[in-house]
Structures are given as C-alpha cells and as structure tokens.
Design an enzyme around this catalytic site. Structure first.
Site, PDB file in Angstrom:
ATOM      1  N   CYS A   2     -66.817  68.092   8.300  1.00 19.29           N
ATOM      2  CA  CYS A   2     -65.794  68.409   9.295  1.00 19.29           C
ATOM      3  C   CYS A   2     -65.481  69.898   9.265  1.00 19.29           C
ATOM      4  O   CYS A   2     -65.723  70.592   8.287  1.00 19.29           O
ATOM      5  CB  CYS A   2     -64.523  67.624   9.013  1.00 19.29           C
ATOM      6  SG  CYS A   2     -64.751  65.841   8.909  1.00 19.29           S
ATOM      7  N   ARG A  28     -71.910  72.421  11.824  1.00 23.68           N
ATOM      8  CA  ARG A  28     -71.614  71.600  10.649  1.00 23.68           C
ATOM      9  C   ARG A  28     -71.835  70.117  10.911  1.00 23.68           C
ATOM     10  O   ARG A  28     -71.880  69.324   9.974  1.00 23.68           O
ATOM     11  CB  ARG A  28     -70.160  71.839  10.213  1.00 23.68           C
ATOM     12  CG  ARG A  28     -69.883  73.285   9.844  1.00 23.68           C
ATOM     13  CD  ARG A  28     -68.399  73.545   9.710  1.00 23.68           C
ATOM     14  NE  ARG A  28     -67.830  72.921   8.540  1.00 23.68           N
ATOM     15  CZ  ARG A  28     -67.770  73.487   7.332  1.00 23.68           C
ATOM     16  NH1 ARG A  28     -68.266  74.696   7.153  1.00 23.68           N
ATOM     17  NH2 ARG A  28     -67.219  72.867   6.326  1.00 23.68           N
ATOM     18  N   TRP A  76     -66.474  64.641  11.402  1.00 23.77           N
ATOM     19  CA  TRP A  76     -67.649  63.830  11.113  1.00 23.77           C
ATOM     20  C   TRP A  76     -67.151  62.526  10.516  1.00 23.77           C
ATOM     21  O   TRP A  76     -66.514  62.510   9.484  1.00 23.77           O
ATOM     22  CB  TRP A  76     -68.584  64.546  10.135  1.00 23.77           C
ATOM     23  CG  TRP A  76     -69.870  63.803   9.938  1.00 23.77           C
ATOM     24  CD1 TRP A  76     -70.160  62.928   8.957  1.00 23.77           C
ATOM     25  CD2 TRP A  76     -71.013  63.864  10.783  1.00 23.77           C
ATOM     26  NE1 TRP A  76     -71.433  62.432   9.125  1.00 23.77           N
ATOM     27  CE2 TRP A  76     -71.982  62.987  10.234  1.00 23.77           C
ATOM     28  CE3 TRP A  76     -71.319  64.561  11.951  1.00 23.77           C
ATOM     29  CZ2 TRP A  76     -73.232  62.810  10.805  1.00 23.77           C
ATOM     30  CZ3 TRP A  76     -72.567  64.381  12.514  1.00 23.77           C
ATOM     31  CH2 TRP A  76     -73.502  63.513  11.943  1.00 23.77           C
ATOM     32  N   ASN A 102     -60.247  67.850   6.070  1.00 24.47           N
ATOM     33  CA  ASN A 102     -61.626  67.673   5.611  1.00 24.47           C
ATOM     34  C   ASN A 102     -61.582  67.005   4.248  1.00 24.47           C
ATOM     35  O   ASN A 102     -60.710  67.307   3.433  1.00 24.47           O
ATOM     36  CB  ASN A 102     -62.352  69.015   5.468  1.00 24.47           C
ATOM     37  CG  ASN A 102     -62.581  69.696   6.793  1.00 24.47           C
ATOM     38  OD1 ASN A 102     -62.336  69.131   7.851  1.00 24.47           O
ATOM     39  ND2 ASN A 102     -63.057  70.927   6.732  1.00 24.47           N
ATOM     40  N   GLY A 103     -62.554  66.152   3.953  1.00 24.61           N
ATOM     41  CA  GLY A 103     -62.609  65.507   2.647  1.00 24.61           C
ATOM     42  C   GLY A 103     -62.257  64.042   2.733  1.00 24.61           C
ATOM     43  O   GLY A 103     -62.286  63.428   3.811  1.00 24.61           O
ATOM     44  N   GLU A 471     -89.308  68.084  -9.543  1.00 23.00           N
ATOM     45  CA  GLU A 471     -88.341  68.895  -8.811  1.00 23.00           C
ATOM     46  C   GLU A 471     -87.273  69.459  -9.728  1.00 23.00           C
ATOM     47  O   GLU A 471     -86.840  70.606  -9.568  1.00 23.00           O
ATOM     48  CB  GLU A 471     -87.694  68.063  -7.690  1.00 23.00           C
ATOM     49  CG  GLU A 471     -86.637  68.794  -6.881  1.00 23.00           C
ATOM     50  CD  GLU A 471     -87.138  70.019  -6.142  1.00 23.00           C
ATOM     51  OE1 GLU A 471     -86.294  70.811  -5.677  1.00 23.00           O
ATOM     52  OE2 GLU A 471     -88.378  70.202  -6.036  1.00 23.00           O
ATOM     53  N   LYS A 475     -86.573  73.499  -9.960  1.00 22.68           N
ATOM     54  CA  LYS A 475     -85.281  74.149  -9.744  1.00 22.68           C
ATOM     55  C   LYS A 475     -84.891  74.995 -10.956  1.00 22.68           C
ATOM     56  O   LYS A 475     -84.387  76.098 -10.810  1.00 22.68           O
ATOM     57  CB  LYS A 475     -84.194  73.096  -9.476  1.00 22.68           C
ATOM     58  CG  LYS A 475     -84.196  72.548  -8.087  1.00 22.68           C
ATOM     59  CD  LYS A 475     -83.884  73.624  -7.060  1.00 22.68           C
ATOM     60  CE  LYS A 475     -84.501  73.290  -5.726  1.00 22.68           C
ATOM     61  NZ  LYS A 475     -85.955  73.423  -5.656  1.00 22.68           N
ATOM     62  N   GLU A 478     -87.095  78.137 -10.966  1.00 24.77           N
ATOM     63  CA  GLU A 478     -86.865  78.998  -9.807  1.00 24.77           C
ATOM     64  C   GLU A 478     -85.658  79.909  -9.991  1.00 24.77           C
ATOM     65  O   GLU A 478     -85.720  81.101  -9.671  1.00 24.77           O
ATOM     66  CB  GLU A 478     -86.646  78.151  -8.541  1.00 24.77           C
ATOM     67  CG  GLU A 478     -87.890  77.657  -7.874  1.00 24.77           C
ATOM     68  CD  GLU A 478     -87.571  76.866  -6.619  1.00 24.77           C
ATOM     69  OE1 GLU A 478     -88.325  76.978  -5.641  1.00 24.77           O
ATOM     70  OE2 GLU A 478     -86.559  76.127  -6.612  1.00 24.77           O
ATOM     71  N   HIS A 494     -99.793  62.538 -24.409  1.00 22.24           N
ATOM     72  CA  HIS A 494    -101.179  62.966 -24.223  1.00 22.24           C
ATOM     73  C   HIS A 494    -101.310  64.489 -24.204  1.00 22.24           C
ATOM     74  O   HIS A 494    -102.227  65.014 -23.571  1.00 22.24           O
ATOM     75  CB  HIS A 494    -101.755  62.367 -22.941  1.00 22.24           C
ATOM     76  CG  HIS A 494    -101.886  60.880 -22.986  1.00 22.24           C
ATOM     77  ND1 HIS A 494    -102.828  60.230 -23.742  1.00 22.24           N
ATOM     78  CD2 HIS A 494    -101.150  59.907 -22.391  1.00 22.24           C
ATOM     79  CE1 HIS A 494    -102.702  58.926 -23.601  1.00 22.24           C
ATOM     80  NE2 HIS A 494    -101.681  58.697 -22.780  1.00 22.24           N
ATOM     81  N   LYS A 593     -87.441  82.043   1.321  1.00 20.51           N
ATOM     82  CA  LYS A 593     -86.997  80.755   1.846  1.00 20.51           C
ATOM     83  C   LYS A 593     -88.112  80.077   2.634  1.00 20.51           C
ATOM     84  O   LYS A 593     -88.329  78.888   2.494  1.00 20.51           O
ATOM     85  CB  LYS A 593     -85.771  80.961   2.739  1.00 20.51           C
ATOM     86  CG  LYS A 593     -85.176  79.654   3.252  1.00 20.51           C
ATOM     87  CD  LYS A 593     -84.643  78.824   2.115  1.00 20.51           C
ATOM     88  CE  LYS A 593     -84.056  77.511   2.586  1.00 20.51           C
ATOM     89  NZ  LYS A 593     -83.763  76.610   1.464  1.00 20.51           N
TER      90      LYS A 593
END
Length: 598
Positions: A2, A28, A76, A102-103, A471, A475, A478, A494, A593
């Site tokens: 929101c 948003r 939202w 919001n929230g 992943e 992260k 990175e 192994h 990016k």
C-alpha cells in the site's frame, strides 16, 4: 504494498497534491485508492475500488471536495476484497476521523469485537477500521486529537504506518512501526509518504521516521516525538533525484527494502491467478499450452530458480531440465518438442536471450518468465509470464527470486495434466503471510553476528532445498565477499567434507520429517562431528534442532513453498553479515543488475 501520501500547507492545491502523490505510488501495486481532506466543511472522504482513474472520475463528479490538509492511500487488499467499502481512508461512527494504514494490525479482531460490543458500527472487512473507532473513543473521553491518536496506537499490535486526520484539527498525525514513512520538508508545506517519489517534485529535503516514532504535521511545520511524547531531534537529509538514489523508504539499503517487500510481491504474483475455492490455477497469458517437455534456461540467481522449477515439473510428471543459458546456446540444437523457458529478472540477460533465440531458430516454442514488462525477452518470446515483483534496484536479487519460484509453481500447476494440487494452492495463498511472519520474527541478525568471523560458509539441502542452498551461498558471496558454497547434501561426504572445520558454519535446510529430512540430518551429524557450527533452517517438524547450534524458523507448510520461505531466512543472514562487515550491499563490486554481455 500500500501507499500513503499526506500534506499540510498546500492551500487550494491540497487535493491536486494528494492525487499527484498517489500517481507516483502506483508502481507499488494497488487495487483501490482514496483521499481524506479537512477544511471548513469538516472531513470529506472519497474512495473507489479500481485504478486511480476511478478515483479521479469520482472526484470530478463531485463538487466542493477541498481542504487545507489531507491524506491519500493506494490499497493492496489483505483483509477483505477490493471494494469501495474496503478502500482507505476509513472513518469512525461520527465521520470526523479519517485514517490510512499500511501493514497489518494483528490484534484487530479482538479490538473490533470490543468496539462492536461498545456500540460501534463497522463498514468494512479491514483491520484498519479499528483505528478511527479507537480514536473516536479517545475523543469521547475528552482527549484532544493527538492524544486520542496516541492512545489508539498504544492499543495496536503488528506492523503499521498510520496517518490520521480529524475534523476541527489542523494537523496530520502519523505513527510508524515496521512499515516505512518519510516526511518531505518544504518552505511553508510538509509532506508525508510511504516513499520519496510521492512528493519528490515538490522538495528534495526529507526526514525518515524510525520505528516507534510519531509525527505531527501542521501549519507551523513538523514535529517528531517518541511514544512518551518527547521531541526527537531528526536530521533533514537532501536526496538526489536519480532513481537509484531514492526510494529506500527509510531502509538502509534497497536490498533490505526489497527483502521486506516480498509479501507484497508474492501477492502480486498470485493475484488473479489462483482460485483457492475452485482449486484452480490460471495463467491466461499461456492459453492452452501443453508442452511435452520443458527446458529452463537461465543464469545466476535465475538459474537456481530454474533448477527449482525443473524439480517441481519432474515431480508432477512433466519431463523438465534446467540449463545454464550460456551452455545451452552452444549445445546441440534443442528438441523442437520442448517448450524453452527463459528465466530472467530483467528480460535482458544476454546469455538467456541467446539461448531463447537459438531455440526459436530451431523451431522450439519459447516462454519468457521475467519481471520486466516490455523487455527484449518478453517481446521476442512466443509467450510471456510476468512475475510482478515490482522494481528491484538492489543488484543482489531477492524478491524477484521468490517471485520466480512462485511463478514456476503456477507454471507447474498449469503444465501438469489433470487437476491442480489443492494442497499446493492453499500453501501458495498462505505464502505472503508466511513470508511476513519470517520478516517479523527472524533472528537472522543474531546468527549473522555470532558467525561473522567465519572462514567460509557452506549451505546444504536436498531436492527442492538444493537450489535454496545454491542461492543462499550465492547471496553470501555476492554481498559479503566471503567464501561460500552450496552443495547437494548427499555430496558433502564425496569431497566437500574435507573443507569442514570448526570455523566453517554449515546452513542445512530441513523441512518435514520424511526420508529426505532424515538423510539431511545424517549429513548434519557428519559436520557436527567435525566441530562445524550448524545452522538449521527448519519448520521444526523433525528433530534437527537438537543437533543445531542455531535455528532459523520457517512456518510449517507444503515442501514446495517451504523452500521459498527458507530462502528468505538465508537472504537476511547474508544481508546482516554484509552490513556488519561494512560492504557495499546494493552495488557489490564487479557485479551489475542486468548482465547484457555474454
């Protein structure tokens, strides 16, 4: 997520300013919008379900909507469907109090029950509506507007950004807890918003509110205070209007903001595609596509999503395989019976574009699974499925990886012969709230602090949790520049076990209590015997906790969505490790990016 906009001191331009701010918050994601203005005629509220044009049309049809201060909102849906009644702002019984939010207010039901028992009438399904009624109670007890607002906020549990206006009061009242708010400071006017773009055309001076802070915006300017009402001296910062330097919403980094945006991003991915009551998944953009086999081509984080997707498809009987895009393009020509799915956040990844172009040249049908509308891949492929994660500025992908995982779950349900799996659908519908639970309760920062001086970090998992391990390691390397590796848990013995020491923590994702969980616990015992610190990422169903030095909890859910949730915990660990090491989190060295070279 929101969006909130508010302003004081804009005179007869107040309504125009609010609507302009709402237009800047459309990115948003939202399904309704509204405004509340305070003027000589008291409080006026106008709100409509649908896009902002619906609100504009309603405002144009009405006469005399004006005020000298006000708030606006793009919603939202969380509590209740997108209807006029559920749109913000919400009012009390008298119509004198207007609130935008919001929230999520976690204790709203008990508050609503209490208020209804006291005679209050509710008009919406939302959690937000309890707030104006609580303010009304304070006003009836003789409190002034600010005191009544503070009293109402003190009753709330959960995450919220709140803005309140009251007829007869000359102030916009504001409170923040775990949901971003920022003030815009101009000569003679003060603004309030969820994000800088909402008012950036009017001022470049901002004040970021922190959790637990209140603000009062009135004709005399602005004041920030704590829960006790004591003034907090806040610095006014100047922001540049480059898109990469604005829009952090009070977070220290775009990456952290984007991690916290994942509940909203996942809702957007699922919206209109999942019918829990009907037990169906629909991807209208794919039509009646029924592939004999699927090849997923990708690079980097998107490749890990592709591995995850290939396992989903295989488990449901669809022959599928994940390929590194840069290898696929130079491999033997693909089978023309395969649907070739290019997985790319930007839709501009050169390796992946090359792979999908190669596939098309050989007559294969192609699908772009991407976040970027109008990207090259989206334009070139035969079909496109958008993950709808919203803009992602941080170089290290976070919310777009979760979006890819979620979209691949949807693709699997559509591509699999027979009816959709109701258990999976139910888990997908719960995924945004489960993700929010992790964000609210994670102890990842503590884990990062205690393991900060490690020599290296290892990540292990089986089946769907193997790409999560890959992943998690990516992260970590990175953004922290620390050595990290992800392994299929069964491969540990192994070779990689030779690298395990007392200063190489092992992150093991273990969900459920089946054979895979038990075997992974066996791997945990192997590293425990070599004095390696163990971090269990688990739903607590198995007994892995007894062998772990640290535990990162995920909600108990379907194994397919548990893998998405486990990744959120690992994102947070990497972020906090990098932050404590002082790394350049949003712009890690040597990385971009969108990788547009092969």
């Amino acid at each position: 997520m929101c969006g909130i906009i508010g302003c004081v001191g804009c005179g007869d331009q107040t309504l125009t300013t609010l609507v302009h701010g709402l237009s800047k918050l459309e990115y948003r994601g939202y399904d309704s919008a509204g405004v509340a203005l305070v003027g000589d005629d008291g409080l006026q509220v106008v709100k409509k379900a649908g896009e902002l044009d619906s609100l504009r049309g309603e405002l144009d049809a009405l006469e005399g909507v004006s005020g000298t201060l006000g708030v606006g909102h793009t919603r939202w849906s969380t509590h209740g469907p997108p209807t006029d009644e559920n749109a913000h702002p919400h009012q009390d019984c008298t119509g004198d109090v207007g609130v935008v939010h919001n929230g999520i207010i976690e204790n709203y039901q008990s508050l609503r029950d209490e208020l209804e028992s006291a005679g209050h009438t509710f008009e919406s399904d939302t959690d937000t509506e309890v707030v104006p009624h609580l303010v009304e109670e304070g006003l009836e007890d003789g409190l002034d507007a600010e005191a009544a607002f503070r009293e109402a906020v003190s009753r709330l549990d959960g995450a919220f950004a709140l803005a309140c206006v009251v007829a007869g009061s000359d102030a916009v009242l504001v409170a923040r807890n775990d949901s971003p708010l920022v003030l815009g400071i101009d000569d003679g006017a003060t603004y309030l918003a969820s994000d800088v773009p909402a008012f950036r055309e009017f001022t470049d001076r901002v004040v970021y509110l922190d959790d637990g802070e209140f603000a009062r915006l009135d004709a005399d300017g602005w004041r920030v205070s704590d829960v006790k009402g004591e003034t907090i001296e806040k610095s006014v910062e100047t922001v540049e209007w480059d898109a990469e330097d604005t829009g952090k919403s009070g977070y220290d980094h775009f990456m952290l903001k984007e991690i916290h945006e994942q509940p909203r991003a996942l809702r957007q991915c699922l919206q209109g595609r999942v019918d829990e009551l009907g037990g169906t998944v629909t991807l209208e953009e794919l039509g009646d596509l029924e592939p004999d086999r699927i090849h997923l081509v990708a690079a980097g984080t998107s490749y890990h999503a592709a591995v995850y997707g290939s396992q989903l498809l295989q488990a449901d009987g669809v022959p599928a395989q994940a390929f590194f895009a840069h290898e696929y393009a130079s491999s033997p020509p693909p089978d023309t019976d395969a649907l070739v799915v290019g997985v790319s956040q930007s839709g501009e990844t050169a390796d992946t574009l090359s792979a999908t172009r190669t596939a098309r040249r050989h007559g294969a049908e192609t699908l772009a699974l991407t976040n970027t509308v109008g990207s090259t891949m989206a334009r070139e492929c035969d079909h496109v499925c958008y993950i709808r994660s919203g803009p992602e500025i941080g170089v290290a992908a976070t919310k777009t990886f979760a979006g890819q995982q979620t979209a691949l779950n949807l693709l699997t349900q559509v591509a699999t012969p027979g009816p959709s799996d109701r258990d999976v659908i139910e888990a997908l519908r719960e995924l945004p709230s489960d993700t929010q639970e992790i964000l609210d309760e994670s102890n990842a920062e503590t884990v990062a602090e205690e393991l900060l001086d490690s020599d290296a970090y290892f990540f292990i998992g089986r089946a769907l949790n193997y790409p999560v391990a890959l992943e998690g390691a990516l992260k970590m390397k990175e953004i922290t520049y620390k050595h990290a590796e992800g392994f299929a848990a069964g491969e540990l013995k192994h070779g990689p076990l030779a690298l395990v020491t007392g200063n190489t923590p092992v992150f093991a994702t273990v969900v459920g209590d089946g054979e895979l969980a038990r075997k992974t616990i066996g791997n945990v015992k192997e590293v425990e015997a070599r004095d390696a610190p163990v971090v269990a990422v688990t739903d607590g169903v198995s007994d892995v906790k007894r062998y772990a030095d640290h535990v990162l909890e995920v909600p108990d859910t379907h194994p397919r969505t548990a893998a998405i949730l486990a990744n959120v915990q690992l994102q947070l660990v990497s972020y906090y490790t990098a932050a404590k090491l002082g790394r350049s989190i949003d712009k890690p060295r040597n990385l971009a990016k969108s990788v547009t070279v092969e």
